[in-house]
Design an enzyme around this catalytic site. Sequence first.
Site, PDB file in Angstrom:
ATOM      1  N   HIS A 209      35.826   0.154 -27.075  1.00 32.43           N
ATOM      2  CA  HIS A 209      34.947  -1.130 -26.468  1.00 32.43           C
ATOM      3  C   HIS A 209      35.735  -2.393 -26.257  1.00 32.43           C
ATOM      4  O   HIS A 209      35.043  -3.401 -25.575  1.00 32.43           O
ATOM      5  CB  HIS A 209      33.709  -1.504 -27.558  1.00 32.43           C
ATOM      6  CG  HIS A 209      34.306  -2.185 -28.700  1.00 32.43           C
ATOM      7  ND1 HIS A 209      34.963  -1.274 -30.103  1.00 32.43           N
ATOM      8  CD2 HIS A 209      34.532  -3.275 -29.352  1.00 32.43           C
ATOM      9  CE1 HIS A 209      35.319  -2.127 -30.783  1.00 32.43           C
ATOM     10  NE2 HIS A 209      34.939  -3.357 -30.594  1.00 32.43           N
ATOM     11  N   ASP A 242      35.898   5.631 -30.282  1.00 32.18           N
ATOM     12  CA  ASP A 242      36.106   4.283 -29.987  1.00 32.18           C
ATOM     13  C   ASP A 242      37.608   4.050 -30.123  1.00 32.18           C
ATOM     14  O   ASP A 242      38.000   3.029 -30.761  1.00 32.18           O
ATOM     15  CB  ASP A 242      35.482   3.423 -31.296  1.00 32.18           C
ATOM     16  CG  ASP A 242      35.194   1.828 -30.749  1.00 32.18           C
ATOM     17  OD1 ASP A 242      35.539   1.575 -29.445  1.00 32.18           O
ATOM     18  OD2 ASP A 242      35.183   1.137 -31.512  1.00 32.18           O
ATOM     19  N   SER A 324      38.950  -6.662 -33.083  1.00 38.46           N
ATOM     20  CA  SER A 324      39.039  -5.493 -32.797  1.00 38.46           C
ATOM     21  C   SER A 324      40.224  -4.695 -32.086  1.00 38.46           C
ATOM     22  O   SER A 324      40.521  -5.354 -31.103  1.00 38.46           O
ATOM     23  CB  SER A 324      37.523  -5.095 -31.685  1.00 38.46           C
ATOM     24  OG  SER A 324      36.454  -4.939 -32.291  1.00 38.46           O
TER      25      SER A 324
END
Length: 481
Positions: A209, A242, A324
Amino acid sequence: MSTENEGTTVPPAPSAPPPPADAPAASVPQGAHPGAAPAAGDPYGPPAAQAHQGAGESSSAPDPSWPPPPPPSTPAYGGDGAAGHGAAGQGGGGWGAGWGAAHQQPAPKKGHGRGGLVAAVLVAALVAGGLGGGLGYTLAEENDSGGSTTVSSSTSGGNVKRDPGTVAVVAAAALPSTVTIEAASSSGEGGTGTGFVFDKQGHIVTNNHVVADAVDGGNLTATFPNGKKYDAEVVGNAQGYDVAVIKLKNAPSDLKPLTLGNSDDVAVGDSTIAIGAPFGLSDTVTTGIISAKNRPVASSDGSGSKASYMSALQTDASINPGNSGGPLLDAQGNVIGINSAIQSTSNGGFGTGQAGSIGLGFAIPINQAKYVAQELIETGKPVYAKIGASVSLEDSSNGAQITEQGVGGTEPVDPGGPADKAGLKPGDVITKLDDRVIDSGPTLIGEIWTHKPGDEVTITYERGGKEHTTELTLGSRVGDS
């Protein structure tokens, strides 16, 4: 992926999770003063929405080819672009063989059983501490003449020496091998995330993402702490896991890959160190511990139609949007996970609606991420393990029930597939995969994805009130579509 730039409000929750393909497996602002009380009206109760930490995203309509979304408690991705992401609402339904099982929309339920999905992006409580010190001094005896006493020091400030294994030493060694990633689509939408050096050829591992906006064109750069910036390209991305791998263009010859640890050996209470770019503040280091292992987490990528599942490491190291894709290190500096998601309150308390750290962060175990990264480098596509059956995503806490009907009217148990060969039938409730307790469909999906295609597992299930066990060899599915 629909991320938003830092400071934007949290976008609406995605309407559905990833495609039912055969696949494997209030907030305390960063930098808040230690001990500061939460603002009124900003309780730490269950969040109504979670924030993705990825490149800027804008929500889109759900893809009918994917199964229904994860439950309202589904965590959002954390870390990229300091962008906010709404958590995907979980719809009942099973996951197709590719994702472990196809799914049917479950009826809305109040509360969550222990198998409820926890939404994820990076989150953690900011802990600050202070050192108290005393000034040493020497009293000289007063002489007969009543002269004054002078206090002198041979050095000023002293020499600072840090022992090996301290956070400062570990951070100093790891920071040069981390990068701040900026990803933008061809239309200019994007955000910021983090990554780390995987090998000397210039491959950088991060979250899907974080770079999703740049997968089909756009701009992608990676900046090291020394200020050197490199253009990069996406080598491969796995939406379900992910995980993504990018490669630096004209990579320097002195790259130093971070040492990968063994996430299976991690214990609750172990120290953790997280590195990232929370809210755009590159090269930020925070500390905490492993709060729990094997947390079933479903996170939306913000695209409005897909979600990721993991059996995550939970940490309280402070993690926020922008973290992230960054490494979660142990006390020796080994990478034990990739910071990916956070559970957050519905309002970030920053005056922007952006969610932030409340001490509940989730990381993809490095053993799984390493396997995925290697597959992406070799083939450019992810490979998922599957059982070949559709399971309900309803949060029942009793197990993962094989549905009576598959996705789109297909068979709930693939004829000739792994589950069929193992003797599983519609209505069976799977309660264990090897020694791991299965309390819901999402938990089963996350556990399946910790394995590789071809792995043999023991399935414990209930049928007609009686418990049975069977051996099952996991199948495979290539790609996210």
